[in-house]
Design a protein around this motif. Sequence first.
Motif, PDB file in Angstrom:
ATOM      1  N   LEU A   1       3.131   3.319  20.481  1.00 38.07           N
ATOM      2  CA  LEU A   1       1.980   2.564  20.979  1.00 38.07           C
ATOM      3  C   LEU A   1       1.143   1.992  19.827  1.00 38.07           C
ATOM      4  O   LEU A   1       0.694   0.850  19.887  1.00 38.07           O
ATOM      5  CB  LEU A   1       1.115   3.451  21.874  1.00 38.07           C
ATOM      6  CG  LEU A   1       1.753   3.862  23.199  1.00 38.07           C
ATOM      7  CD1 LEU A   1       0.868   4.862  23.925  1.00 38.07           C
ATOM      8  CD2 LEU A   1       2.018   2.639  24.062  1.00 38.07           C
ATOM      9  N   GLY A   2       0.951   2.770  18.769  1.00 37.42           N
ATOM     10  CA  GLY A   2       0.174   2.302  17.624  1.00 37.42           C
ATOM     11  C   GLY A   2       0.829   1.140  16.910  1.00 37.42           C
ATOM     12  O   GLY A   2       0.152   0.248  16.388  1.00 37.42           O
ATOM     13  N   SER A   3       2.158   1.121  16.885  1.00 38.19           N
ATOM     14  CA  SER A   3       2.867   0.038  16.185  1.00 38.19           C
ATOM     15  C   SER A   3       2.731  -1.297  16.900  1.00 38.19           C
ATOM     16  O   SER A   3       3.028  -2.336  16.326  1.00 38.19           O
ATOM     17  CB  SER A   3       4.344   0.397  16.023  1.00 38.19           C
ATOM     18  OG  SER A   3       4.992   0.396  17.276  1.00 38.19           O
ATOM     19  N   MET A   4       2.280  -1.278  18.136  1.00 37.85           N
ATOM     20  CA  MET A   4       2.109  -2.522  18.900  1.00 37.85           C
ATOM     21  C   MET A   4       0.755  -3.175  18.645  1.00 37.85           C
ATOM     22  O   MET A   4       0.466  -4.231  19.168  1.00 37.85           O
ATOM     23  CB  MET A   4       2.250  -2.230  20.400  1.00 37.85           C
ATOM     24  CG  MET A   4       3.612  -1.783  20.811  1.00 37.85           C
ATOM     25  SD  MET A   4       3.601  -1.512  22.582  1.00 37.85           S
ATOM     26  CE  MET A   4       5.064  -0.543  22.771  1.00 37.85           C
ATOM     27  N   VAL A   5      -0.074  -2.506  17.833  1.00 33.87           N
ATOM     28  CA  VAL A   5      -1.432  -2.994  17.602  1.00 33.87           C
ATOM     29  C   VAL A   5      -1.548  -3.558  16.186  1.00 33.87           C
ATOM     30  O   VAL A   5      -1.085  -2.946  15.226  1.00 33.87           O
ATOM     31  CB  VAL A   5      -2.449  -1.830  17.780  1.00 33.87           C
ATOM     32  CG1 VAL A   5      -3.856  -2.295  17.464  1.00 33.87           C
ATOM     33  CG2 VAL A   5      -2.357  -1.260  19.182  1.00 33.87           C
ATOM     34  N   GLY A   6      -2.177  -4.698  16.051  1.00 34.94           N
ATOM     35  CA  GLY A   6      -2.502  -5.277  14.742  1.00 34.94           C
ATOM     36  C   GLY A   6      -1.307  -5.822  13.985  1.00 34.94           C
ATOM     37  O   GLY A   6      -0.172  -5.786  14.438  1.00 34.94           O
ATOM     38  N   ARG A   7      -1.621  -6.296  12.761  1.00 36.92           N
ATOM     39  CA  ARG A   7      -0.599  -6.857  11.866  1.00 36.92           C
ATOM     40  C   ARG A   7      -0.859  -6.346  10.461  1.00 36.92           C
ATOM     41  O   ARG A   7      -1.970  -5.988  10.097  1.00 36.92           O
ATOM     42  CB  ARG A   7      -0.692  -8.390  11.851  1.00 36.92           C
ATOM     43  CG  ARG A   7      -0.338  -9.015  13.147  1.00 36.92           C
ATOM     44  CD  ARG A   7      -0.283 -10.528  13.003  1.00 36.92           C
ATOM     45  NE  ARG A   7       0.072 -11.113  14.286  1.00 36.92           N
ATOM     46  CZ  ARG A   7      -0.480 -12.166  14.807  1.00 36.92           C
ATOM     47  NH1 ARG A   7      -1.421 -12.808  14.141  1.00 36.92           N
ATOM     48  NH2 ARG A   7      -0.101 -12.630  15.964  1.00 36.92           N
ATOM     49  N   GLY A   8       0.171  -6.307   9.657  1.00 31.97           N
ATOM     50  CA  GLY A   8       0.033  -5.922   8.251  1.00 31.97           C
ATOM     51  C   GLY A   8      -0.500  -4.510   8.092  1.00 31.97           C
ATOM     52  O   GLY A   8      -0.017  -3.569   8.708  1.00 31.97           O
ATOM     53  N   ASN A   9      -1.559  -4.374   7.236  1.00 30.23           N
ATOM     54  CA  ASN A   9      -2.150  -3.069   6.991  1.00 30.23           C
ATOM     55  C   ASN A   9      -2.784  -2.478   8.249  1.00 30.23           C
ATOM     56  O   ASN A   9      -2.806  -1.262   8.434  1.00 30.23           O
ATOM     57  CB  ASN A   9      -3.195  -3.136   5.871  1.00 30.23           C
ATOM     58  CG  ASN A   9      -2.545  -3.356   4.518  1.00 30.23           C
ATOM     59  OD1 ASN A   9      -1.362  -3.065   4.341  1.00 30.23           O
ATOM     60  ND2 ASN A   9      -3.326  -3.871   3.583  1.00 30.23           N
ATOM     61  N   GLY A  10      -3.325  -3.336   9.107  1.00 21.70           N
ATOM     62  CA  GLY A  10      -3.914  -2.874  10.365  1.00 21.70           C
ATOM     63  C   GLY A  10      -2.870  -2.229  11.257  1.00 21.70           C
ATOM     64  O   GLY A  10      -3.131  -1.228  11.926  1.00 21.70           O
ATOM     65  N   ASN A  11      -1.667  -2.797  11.231  1.00 24.41           N
ATOM     66  CA  ASN A  11      -0.579  -2.234  12.022  1.00 24.41           C
ATOM     67  C   ASN A  11      -0.161  -0.870  11.485  1.00 24.41           C
ATOM     68  O   ASN A  11       0.077   0.064  12.247  1.00 24.41           O
ATOM     69  CB  ASN A  11       0.620  -3.196  12.027  1.00 24.41           C
ATOM     70  CG  ASN A  11       1.788  -2.632  12.809  1.00 24.41           C
ATOM     71  OD1 ASN A  11       2.676  -2.020  12.224  1.00 24.41           O
ATOM     72  ND2 ASN A  11       1.768  -2.830  14.118  1.00 24.41           N
ATOM     73  N   ALA A  12      -0.084  -0.759  10.166  1.00 20.70           N
ATOM     74  CA  ALA A  12       0.295   0.520   9.554  1.00 20.70           C
ATOM     75  C   ALA A  12      -0.746   1.588   9.874  1.00 20.70           C
ATOM     76  O   ALA A  12      -0.403   2.735  10.196  1.00 20.70           O
ATOM     77  CB  ALA A  12       0.452   0.365   8.044  1.00 20.70           C
ATOM     78  N   LEU A  13      -2.017   1.222   9.797  1.00 15.28           N
ATOM     79  CA  LEU A  13      -3.086   2.166  10.105  1.00 15.28           C
ATOM     80  C   LEU A  13      -3.047   2.566  11.581  1.00 15.28           C
ATOM     81  O   LEU A  13      -3.181   3.736  11.922  1.00 15.28           O
ATOM     82  CB  LEU A  13      -4.446   1.565   9.754  1.00 15.28           C
ATOM     83  CG  LEU A  13      -5.660   2.464  10.009  1.00 15.28           C
ATOM     84  CD1 LEU A  13      -5.556   3.737   9.175  1.00 15.28           C
ATOM     85  CD2 LEU A  13      -6.941   1.725   9.694  1.00 15.28           C
ATOM     86  N   ALA A  14      -2.853   1.594  12.464  1.00 15.69           N
ATOM     87  CA  ALA A  14      -2.774   1.881  13.906  1.00 15.69           C
ATOM     88  C   ALA A  14      -1.583   2.789  14.210  1.00 15.69           C
ATOM     89  O   ALA A  14      -1.679   3.692  15.047  1.00 15.69           O
ATOM     90  CB  ALA A  14      -2.676   0.588  14.700  1.00 15.69           C
ATOM     91  N   THR A  15      -0.477   2.559  13.518  1.00 19.09           N
ATOM     92  CA  THR A  15       0.709   3.404  13.718  1.00 19.09           C
ATOM     93  C   THR A  15       0.429   4.832  13.266  1.00 19.09           C
ATOM     94  O   THR A  15       0.770   5.793  13.969  1.00 19.09           O
ATOM     95  CB  THR A  15       1.915   2.828  12.947  1.00 19.09           C
ATOM     96  OG1 THR A  15       2.165   1.492  13.417  1.00 19.09           O
ATOM     97  CG2 THR A  15       3.156   3.666  13.145  1.00 19.09           C
ATOM     98  N   LEU A  16      -0.204   4.984  12.127  1.00 16.27           N
ATOM     99  CA  LEU A  16      -0.549   6.313  11.615  1.00 16.27           C
ATOM    100  C   LEU A  16      -1.515   7.032  12.544  1.00 16.27           C
ATOM    101  O   LEU A  16      -1.303   8.188  12.919  1.00 16.27           O
ATOM    102  CB  LEU A  16      -1.155   6.199  10.214  1.00 16.27           C
ATOM    103  CG  LEU A  16      -1.647   7.515   9.605  1.00 16.27           C
ATOM    104  CD1 LEU A  16      -0.476   8.456   9.367  1.00 16.27           C
ATOM    105  CD2 LEU A  16      -2.395   7.245   8.310  1.00 16.27           C
ATOM    106  N   VAL A  17      -2.584   6.351  12.930  1.00 20.89           N
ATOM    107  CA  VAL A  17      -3.574   6.952  13.822  1.00 20.89           C
ATOM    108  C   VAL A  17      -2.939   7.271  15.178  1.00 20.89           C
ATOM    109  O   VAL A  17      -3.194   8.330  15.762  1.00 20.89           O
ATOM    110  CB  VAL A  17      -4.806   6.022  13.980  1.00 20.89           C
ATOM    111  CG1 VAL A  17      -5.726   6.504  15.085  1.00 20.89           C
ATOM    112  CG2 VAL A  17      -5.556   5.927  12.663  1.00 20.89           C
ATOM    113  N   GLY A  18      -2.099   6.374  15.668  1.00 20.83           N
ATOM    114  CA  GLY A  18      -1.414   6.617  16.939  1.00 20.83           C
ATOM    115  C   GLY A  18      -0.528   7.849  16.878  1.00 20.83           C
ATOM    116  O   GLY A  18      -0.506   8.671  17.800  1.00 20.83           O
TER     117      GLY A  18
END
Length: 135
Positions: A59-76
């Motif tokens: 679910l986190g990987s579907m949010v944002g792009r670039g560094n924002g995507n990596a952060l969303a994936t980690l937080v998710g």
Amino acid sequence: MLLVLYFSGCASRGVTEVDANALNYELNYEIGTIEYMKPVVVKDNGNGTFIGAISGVVLGSMVGRGNGNALATLVGGLGGAYVGNEINKANALELGVVLDSGRRVVVITKGKNFSNGERVRIVKRNGRIYSVEAL
């Protein structure tokens, strides 16, 4: 589809559901009376944490792009692991049972409601508790 769900729900009402591992085994039982009950929490065996982490990463990987995507994936992933761990914990009961033989035993059971003084059947397979059922 709705009819299938409706009728499958009707078919299982009032019927004891048995684990497939009970097939072709001799099960033994003892009968007793509940002397005391104490709520306990069964810890997560790791499955909830793992499934939650994977779901959170997806679910986190579907949010944002670039560094924002990596952060969303980690937080998710971290959030999913925490939520999965908490969800997979099970509320259970520790039952102190006085068997008809006079022996006292303690069993842990989940997903059922009991009361003090209630008669129960403790079903065993190869010395391990298989189920605890109200009589």
